[in-house]
Design an enzyme around this catalytic site. Structure first.
Site, short mmCIF file in Angstrom:
data_model
loop_
_atom_site.label_atom_id
_atom_site.label_comp_id
_atom_site.label_asym_id
_atom_site.label_seq_id
_atom_site.Cartn_x
_atom_site.Cartn_y
_atom_site.Cartn_z
N THR A 211 25.72 22.45 37.64
CA THR A 211 26.01 22.30 39.06
C THR A 211 27.50 22.46 39.33
OG1 THR A 211 26.23 19.89 38.85
CG2 THR A 211 24.07 20.76 39.47
N ASN A 213 30.29 20.86 41.61
CA ASN A 213 30.53 19.63 42.35
C ASN A 213 31.56 19.91 43.44
OD1 ASN A 213 29.18 17.28 40.61
ND2 ASN A 213 29.99 18.86 39.25
N GLU A 261 26.36 18.21 44.87
CA GLU A 261 26.18 18.98 43.64
C GLU A 261 25.25 20.15 43.90
OE1 GLU A 261 25.20 16.76 40.19
OE2 GLU A 261 26.67 15.19 40.57
#
Length: 310
Positions: A211, A213, A261
């Site tokens: 992911t 962020n 995320e």
């Protein structure tokens, strides 16, 4: 588009202040939703008929935030995004008026006399619920009276969808309910947030779903916690993906501040430090705590497949 920051009292002798015949759409325009677009569109049309420049007068900070309504500290469209939208509509210049104690105490009469008159406006376009001056005592009717024929006033009626008035308040409520379909309809575009990609816990990578962020770069109105289908733009390219907004209850450590995320499909670049814009396409499900990592991973796969199909 020329951006003209001004504060009261205005120094009309400074070169950056445009003084002359112009058509001005006036309001806060948080969200620049379809109702706002109706006001701005009327200003553009009137300006074209009169062969005059189109201006917008908006306010910063949000007047209601200055008057103590804390929920207006967070915005649907922070100023930078608002300016981008105005420019895309073909507006010639925008006055960003500092809303402070001195402006807040200005009577409707003085606002017309010392701001609008001195700018040399030809026409003012406003919404039916526009208020101005001390304690919001000015309204479209009084604006017409106070103009004394020096400029014309056009009042735009409420813009409705499905029998309900389109408003920033309704959009805020819909975001907090996860009703992204309604938000998109009322805005006339997907709701978006943006920020810088920062280093995270890298837990997503271990789960097989790396992911990005996001650290938001503005005080946005935050949608309800949950999982969203998204489109993300970074480095000039756009990708479909899925985003979790919330506190990650499966790994909860007592943190109440939401994180953002995003897992981007078919993407493997390192983008730490890059700016990313995220459009919310659909609300997939509320955030919830899972009993095991395997259960969480299984659900992420379901979420990703649903997001790909949006």
């Amino acid at each position: 588009m020329q951006i003209i920051p001004i504060s009261y009292p205005i120094d009309f002798d400074t070169p950056h202040v445009f003084v002359g015949e112009q058509v001005v759409a006036i309001g806060d325009f948080d969200g620049v939703h379809l109702g706002h677009r109706e006001v701005i569109g009327r200003a553009l049309l009137t300006a074209k008929k009169l062969d005059l420049p189109t201006a917008i007068m908006t306010f910063h900070p949000h007047p209601r935030a200055v008057m103590g309504q804390d929920k207006y500290i967070d915005l649907l469209t922070p100023m930078k995004e608002k300016m981008e939208i105005f420019a895309s509509l073909g507006v010639n210049h925008t006055y960003i008026v500092t809303f402070d104690a001195s402006l807040m105490r200005l009577t409707p009469e003085l606002f017309v006399d010392q701001v609008l008159d001195r700018l040399g406006v030809n026409s003012v376009i406003c919404g039916f619920d526009f208020t101005f001056g001390y304690q919001g005592k000015g309204n479209p009717d009084s604006l017409c009276e106070l103009s004394h024929g020096k400029f014309s006033v056009e009042v735009v009626r409420p813009f409705q969808m499905d029998g309900e008035k389109v408003s920033s308040t309704l959009i805020r409520e819909s975001l907090q309910q996860g009703d992204i379909d309604t938000v998109t309809r009322l805005l006339g575009r997907p709701y978006s947030i943006s920020g810088i990609v920062i280093d995270g816990e890298k837990r997503g990578r271990l789960l097989g779903f790396p992911t990005a962020n996001l650290q938001l770069d503005e005080a946005y109105v935050i949608p309800t916690n949950g999982v969203y289908a998204i489109k993300a733009s970074v480095n000039g390219e756009t990708y479909k993906g899925v985003m979790n907004i919330g506190v990650k209850p499966t790994f909860a450590t007592g943190e109440l501040k939401p994180s953002f995320e995003a897992h981007l499909f078919d993407f493997s670049e390192q983008i730490y430090g890059e700016h990313m814009k995220v459009e919310l396409i659909a609300f997939l499900r509320p955030e919830r705590k899972f009993s095991s990592i395997d259960e969480l991973v299984a659900q992420i796969k379901v979420d990703a497949e649903a997001a790909r199909n949006k």
